[in-house]
Design an enzyme around this catalytic site. Structure first.
Site, PDB file in Angstrom:
ATOM      1  N   SER A 138       0.828  -1.130  -0.193  1.00  0.00           N
ATOM      2  CA  SER A 138      -0.113  -0.046   0.065  1.00  0.00           C
ATOM      3  C   SER A 138       0.741   1.109   0.025  1.00  0.00           C
ATOM      4  O   SER A 138       2.183   1.217   0.404  1.00  0.00           O
ATOM      5  CB  SER A 138      -0.838   0.123   1.470  1.00  0.00           C
ATOM      6  OG  SER A 138      -1.462   1.200   1.478  1.00  0.00           O
ATOM      7  N   TYR A 151      -2.271  -1.142  10.329  1.00  0.00           N
ATOM      8  CA  TYR A 151      -2.164  -1.239   8.986  1.00  0.00           C
ATOM      9  C   TYR A 151      -0.857  -0.917   8.297  1.00  0.00           C
ATOM     10  O   TYR A 151      -0.102  -1.437   7.461  1.00  0.00           O
ATOM     11  CB  TYR A 151      -3.163  -0.606   8.219  1.00  0.00           C
ATOM     12  CG  TYR A 151      -3.434  -0.611   6.845  1.00  0.00           C
ATOM     13  CD1 TYR A 151      -4.344  -1.929   6.313  1.00  0.00           C
ATOM     14  CD2 TYR A 151      -2.943   0.206   5.796  1.00  0.00           C
ATOM     15  CE1 TYR A 151      -4.521  -1.900   4.904  1.00  0.00           C
ATOM     16  CE2 TYR A 151      -3.212  -0.203   4.656  1.00  0.00           C
ATOM     17  CZ  TYR A 151      -4.030  -1.106   4.024  1.00  0.00           C
ATOM     18  OH  TYR A 151      -4.265  -1.000   2.780  1.00  0.00           O
TER      19      TYR A 151
HETATM   20  P1  NAD Z   1     -11.616  -6.190  -0.314  1.00  0.00           P
HETATM   21  O1  NAD Z   1     -12.164  -5.819   1.122  1.00  0.00           O
HETATM   22  O2  NAD Z   1     -12.479  -5.825  -1.643  1.00  0.00           O
HETATM   23  O3  NAD Z   1     -10.737  -7.544  -0.277  1.00  0.00           O
HETATM   24  C1  NAD Z   1      -9.999  -8.067   0.732  1.00  0.00           C
HETATM   25  C2  NAD Z   1     -10.094  -9.634   0.419  1.00  0.00           C
HETATM   26  O4  NAD Z   1      -9.477 -10.096   1.358  1.00  0.00           O
HETATM   27  C3  NAD Z   1     -11.614 -10.206   0.273  1.00  0.00           C
HETATM   28  O5  NAD Z   1     -11.738 -11.181  -0.579  1.00  0.00           O
HETATM   29  C4  NAD Z   1     -11.551 -10.710   1.874  1.00  0.00           C
HETATM   30  O6  NAD Z   1     -12.818 -11.904   1.714  1.00  0.00           O
HETATM   31  C5  NAD Z   1     -10.106 -11.137   1.941  1.00  0.00           C
HETATM   32  N1  NAD Z   1     -10.008 -11.500   3.354  1.00  0.00           N
HETATM   33  C6  NAD Z   1     -10.086 -10.588   4.516  1.00  0.00           C
HETATM   34  N2  NAD Z   1      -9.856 -11.483   5.546  1.00  0.00           N
HETATM   35  C7  NAD Z   1      -9.137 -12.669   5.184  1.00  0.00           C
HETATM   36  C8  NAD Z   1      -8.868 -13.730   5.606  1.00  0.00           C
HETATM   37  N3  NAD Z   1      -8.639 -13.657   7.106  1.00  0.00           N
HETATM   38  N4  NAD Z   1      -8.564 -14.843   5.249  1.00  0.00           N
HETATM   39  C9  NAD Z   1      -8.683 -14.825   3.746  1.00  0.00           C
HETATM   40  N5  NAD Z   1      -8.993 -13.865   3.330  1.00  0.00           N
HETATM   41  C10 NAD Z   1      -9.465 -12.822   3.700  1.00  0.00           C
HETATM   42  O7  NAD Z   1     -10.395  -5.021  -0.319  1.00  0.00           O
HETATM   43  P2  NAD Z   1      -9.195  -4.576  -1.396  1.00  0.00           P
HETATM   44  O8  NAD Z   1      -9.402  -3.062  -1.080  1.00  0.00           O
HETATM   45  O9  NAD Z   1      -9.401  -5.251  -2.861  1.00  0.00           O
HETATM   46  O10 NAD Z   1      -7.745  -4.951  -0.580  1.00  0.00           O
HETATM   47  C11 NAD Z   1      -6.973  -5.848  -1.128  1.00  0.00           C
HETATM   48  C12 NAD Z   1      -5.630  -5.464  -0.566  1.00  0.00           C
HETATM   49  O11 NAD Z   1      -5.298  -4.357  -1.191  1.00  0.00           O
HETATM   50  C13 NAD Z   1      -5.348  -5.467   0.702  1.00  0.00           C
HETATM   51  O12 NAD Z   1      -4.148  -6.284   1.105  1.00  0.00           O
HETATM   52  C14 NAD Z   1      -5.277  -4.092   1.163  1.00  0.00           C
HETATM   53  O13 NAD Z   1      -4.577  -3.622   2.302  1.00  0.00           O
HETATM   54  C15 NAD Z   1      -4.663  -3.468  -0.117  1.00  0.00           C
HETATM   55  N6  NAD Z   1      -5.041  -2.129  -0.547  1.00  0.00           N
HETATM   56  C16 NAD Z   1      -6.113  -1.627  -0.812  1.00  0.00           C
HETATM   57  C17 NAD Z   1      -6.180  -0.202  -1.055  1.00  0.00           C
HETATM   58  C18 NAD Z   1      -7.523   0.416  -1.476  1.00  0.00           C
HETATM   59  O14 NAD Z   1      -7.681   1.575  -1.575  1.00  0.00           O
HETATM   60  N7  NAD Z   1      -8.594  -0.586  -1.746  1.00  0.00           N
HETATM   61  C19 NAD Z   1      -4.992   0.608  -1.111  1.00  0.00           C
HETATM   62  C20 NAD Z   1      -3.693   0.023  -0.884  1.00  0.00           C
HETATM   63  C21 NAD Z   1      -3.844  -1.325  -0.545  1.00  0.00           C
END
Ligand code: NAD
Length: 256
Positions: A138, A151
């Site tokens: 991130s 985080y």
């Molecule tokens: P999201 O909530 O859409 O997806 C998260 C996924 O992780 C889902 O499939 C959820 O079911 C799964 N998950 C959560 N807990 C879990 C567990 N204990 N075991 C297995 N699966 C689990 O979120 P996203 O925004 O697509 O995030 C994906 C990644 O990208 C994350 O690591 C997040 O930190 C990172 N990220 C997101 C953003 C953003 O702005 N959305 C920015 C930077 C980084």
């Protein structure tokens, strides 16, 4: 490009993980999906791209379940060639109010799971002398924000893990890199926008603009497709010497 190869993407029932899984499937990779969301619809979407798809419901906070997922992927497809560590959760609170169980969960899911999947995937990648480990960190892996201590600590940890892993594999055909997105409009971020709108008594649209305005100079969300495009690039021969990099896709967030 990835025909005959297998990609395992953690947390791929929604958001960034599902987008990356679909992009890798478009390149011909068989896919192992994981996550707690609507896995049947995710599976249908990826299968429509003409590849084999499996789903494993391992909880990324549980090392024994992670081991089972990695073993079952290897026994079904031979080995995992592309590992995308994407599963993640968020909790927002200042340090003194941060529930310790939330701290533990964020460190386990956002950081330690990448160590566990990697340690199980690397031996077969080394043997094949080809592999890709892509850790979804991130902008918070590079800089901090208040109220996100767990985080930020986990994502900085992911960047460190990425560098160490890349160095250990530097003389092999296995690379390890991190992608550092800025704001992406996924369920994880929508929750933060909704909470902000409620707390400040403003519209969802206003909360979205305020959120971007604070951090992301482009004032545009990074898209899942842009992140998936970078993940695909990291699998190409052009990226053979891209190693241990934390690649920001953040609309200028960390350039400030
Ligand atoms: P999201 O909530 O859409 O997806 C998260 C996924 O992780 C889902 O499939 C959820 O079911 C799964 N998950 C959560 N807990 C879990 C567990 N204990 N075991 C297995 N699966 C689990 O979120 P996203 O925004 O697509 O995030 C994906 C990644 O990208 C994350 O690591 C997040 O930190 C990172 N990220 C997101 C953003 C953003 O702005 N959305 C920015 C930077 C980084």
């Amino acid at each position: 490009m990835l025909k005959g190869k297998t990609a395992l993407v953690t947390g791929s029932t929604s958001g960034i993980g599902l987008g990356i899984a679909k992009a890798l499937a478009q390149q011909g990779a068989n896919i192992v999906l994981n996550g707690f969301g609507e896995y049947e619809s995710a599976k249908t979407e990826v299968m429509a791209l003409g590849v084999e798809v499996d789903y494993h419901g391992a909880d990324m906070s549980k090392p024994d379940q992670i081991e089972d997922m990695m073993k079952s992927a290897a026994s079904k497809f031979g080995r995992v060639d592309v590992l995308v560590n994407n599963a993640g959760i968020q909790h927002v609170a200042q340090v003194e109010d941060f529930p310790p169980e939330k701290w533990d969960a964020i460190i386990a899911i956002n950081l330690s799971s990448a160590f566990h999947t990697s340690r199980h995937a690397i031996p077969a990648m080394r043997e094949a002398n080809w592999g890709r480990i892509i850790n979804i960190a991130s902008a918070h892996g590079l800089v901090a924000s208040a109220h996100k201590s767990a985080y930020v600590a986990a994502k900085h940890g992911v960047v460190g893990l990425t560098k160490s892993t890349a160095l250990e594999l530097a003389r092999t055909g296995v690379t390890c890199n991190a992608i550092c997105p800025g704001w992406v409009l996924t369920p994880l971020v929508q929750k933060q926008i909704d909470a902000r709108a409620e707390k400040e008594g403003i519209s969802i649209e206003r909360a979205q603009i305020d959120l971007l305005g604070e951090k992301q100079p482009s004032l545009q969300f990074t898209t899942v497709e842009q992140l998936a495009g970078l993940a695909v690039f990291l699998c190409t021969p052009a990226a053979d010497q891209v190693r241990g990099v934390a690649w920001a896709v953040d609309g200028g967030w960390t350039a400030q």
